[in-house]
Write a protein that holds these residues in place. Structure first.
Motif, PDB file in Angstrom:
ATOM      1  N   ALA A 252     -20.479  70.632 -85.257  1.00 11.45           N
ATOM      2  CA  ALA A 252     -19.161  70.957 -85.792  1.00 11.45           C
ATOM      3  C   ALA A 252     -19.242  72.372 -86.337  1.00 11.45           C
ATOM      4  CB  ALA A 252     -18.770  69.986 -86.905  1.00 11.45           C
ATOM      5  N   ILE A 253     -18.296  73.223 -85.928  1.00  9.99           N
ATOM      6  CA  ILE A 253     -18.263  74.608 -86.393  1.00  9.99           C
ATOM      7  C   ILE A 253     -17.016  74.803 -87.248  1.00  9.99           C
ATOM      8  CG2 ILE A 253     -18.159  77.040 -85.742  1.00  9.99           C
ATOM      9  CD1 ILE A 253     -19.440  76.327 -83.105  1.00  9.99           C
TER      10      ILE A 253
ATOM     11  N   LYS B 237     -16.173  83.406-102.000  1.00  6.79           N
ATOM     12  CA  LYS B 237     -16.860  83.849-100.795  1.00  6.79           C
ATOM     13  C   LYS B 237     -16.281  83.149 -99.580  1.00  6.79           C
ATOM     14  CE  LYS B 237     -20.698  80.542-101.181  1.00  6.79           C
ATOM     15  NZ  LYS B 237     -22.151  80.399-101.276  1.00  6.79           N
ATOM     16  N   ALA B 238     -16.562  83.744 -98.446  1.00  2.00           N
ATOM     17  CA  ALA B 238     -16.167  83.160 -97.169  1.00  2.00           C
ATOM     18  C   ALA B 238     -17.423  83.027 -96.323  1.00  2.00           C
ATOM     19  CB  ALA B 238     -15.145  84.050 -96.471  1.00  2.00           C
ATOM     20  N   PHE B 239     -17.497  81.954 -95.541  1.00  2.00           N
ATOM     21  CA  PHE B 239     -18.675  81.751 -94.705  1.00  2.00           C
ATOM     22  C   PHE B 239     -18.342  80.864 -93.517  1.00  2.00           C
ATOM     23  CE2 PHE B 239     -18.689  78.713 -98.182  1.00  2.00           C
ATOM     24  CZ  PHE B 239     -18.985  77.488 -97.589  1.00  2.00           C
ATOM     25  N   VAL B 240     -19.238  80.876 -92.545  1.00  2.00           N
ATOM     26  CA  VAL B 240     -19.180  79.984 -91.391  1.00  2.00           C
ATOM     27  C   VAL B 240     -20.139  78.845 -91.693  1.00  2.00           C
ATOM     28  CG1 VAL B 240     -19.625  79.752 -88.914  1.00  2.00           C
ATOM     29  CG2 VAL B 240     -18.792  81.930 -89.831  1.00  2.00           C
ATOM     30  N   GLU B 241     -19.753  77.626 -91.404  1.00  2.00           N
ATOM     31  CA  GLU B 241     -20.665  76.495 -91.581  1.00  2.00           C
ATOM     32  C   GLU B 241     -20.755  75.730 -90.267  1.00  2.00           C
ATOM     33  OE1 GLU B 241     -20.959  72.412 -94.167  1.00  2.00           O
ATOM     34  OE2 GLU B 241     -20.548  74.275 -95.241  1.00  2.00           O
ATOM     35  N   VAL B 242     -21.983  75.394 -89.888  1.00  2.00           N
ATOM     36  CA  VAL B 242     -22.227  74.613 -88.676  1.00  2.00           C
ATOM     37  C   VAL B 242     -23.038  73.387 -89.057  1.00  2.00           C
ATOM     38  CG1 VAL B 242     -23.201  74.582 -86.343  1.00  2.00           C
ATOM     39  CG2 VAL B 242     -22.295  76.724 -87.279  1.00  2.00           C
ATOM     40  N   LEU B 243     -22.584  72.216 -88.617  1.00  2.00           N
ATOM     41  CA  LEU B 243     -23.348  70.984 -88.762  1.00  2.00           C
ATOM     42  C   LEU B 243     -23.896  70.637 -87.388  1.00  2.00           C
ATOM     43  CD1 LEU B 243     -21.465  70.878 -91.271  1.00  2.00           C
ATOM     44  CD2 LEU B 243     -21.429  68.419 -90.988  1.00  2.00           C
TER      45      LEU B 243
END
Length: 181
Positions: free
Chosen positions: A62-63, A107-113
């Protein structure tokens, strides 16, 4: 007592504004979200080539391309993502996080599971899924060369996009899955 009450209202107002501001990706269409997810996946594979094998070998992933987090003692994060199984889009997910602790900023970020097994992916797709406060995320930055540690079949990776945040907090994440219609 009056000062305490005023500080509580101020804190809640700031938190509410930060959470609303972080929900910008909710206004996008599914196509926009998929495009953003594909762009972030391409960026991760370009900047961190060792991650390509995780995308290729995972049962699913999941992105969340645009997660926003804000905090003033109480923190909140929110984002929307695309969920893939064997490289194919199977649905969308919403991420929500609340935490408490000594923290301040945004903050802003990308999260990948990454889902190591079909069972872990199915558990995520069953509806509401929680990552407990003790789940650890690997933060990708220059010089990263470690293997991912899967816990209960899930590994979490984040890539910072911007902002400044400092502090220590305890919280967890909750996800809602919605299959492609």
């Amino acid at each position: 007592m009056r000062v305490l009450k005023k500080n509580l209202y101020t804190t809640l107002l700031v938190l509410f504004a930060l959470v609303l501001a972080s929900c910008g990706s909710a206004k996008k269409t599914g196509d926009d979200l998929v495009t953003d997810a594909q762009q972030e996946k391409a960026m991760i594979e370009r900047e961190f080539p060792m991650m390509t094998s995780y995308f290729d070998e995972a049962a699913g992933y999941a992105i969340f391309p645009n997660v926003g987090k804000g905090a003033y003692i109480i923190g909140g994060a929110s984002g929307n993502g695309a969920v893939y199984e064997n490289g194919n889009l199977v649905g969308y997910a919403d991420l929500k996080q609340v935490d408490v602790g000594l923290q301040l900023g945004g903050k802003a970020f990308v999260e990948v599971l990454f889902f190591e097994t079909d069972e872990a992916l199915e558990q995520f797709k069953d509806g509401s899924y929680k990552l407990e406060a003790n789940a650890s995320a690997v933060i990708l930055d220059k010089g990263f060369s470690e293997d991912l540690n899967f816990k209960d079949g899930v590994a979490v990776v984040t890539v910072p996009k911007g902002g400044a945040m400092a502090g220590i907090s305890v919280g967890g994440q909750r996800f809602e899955f919605n299959p492609v219609q």
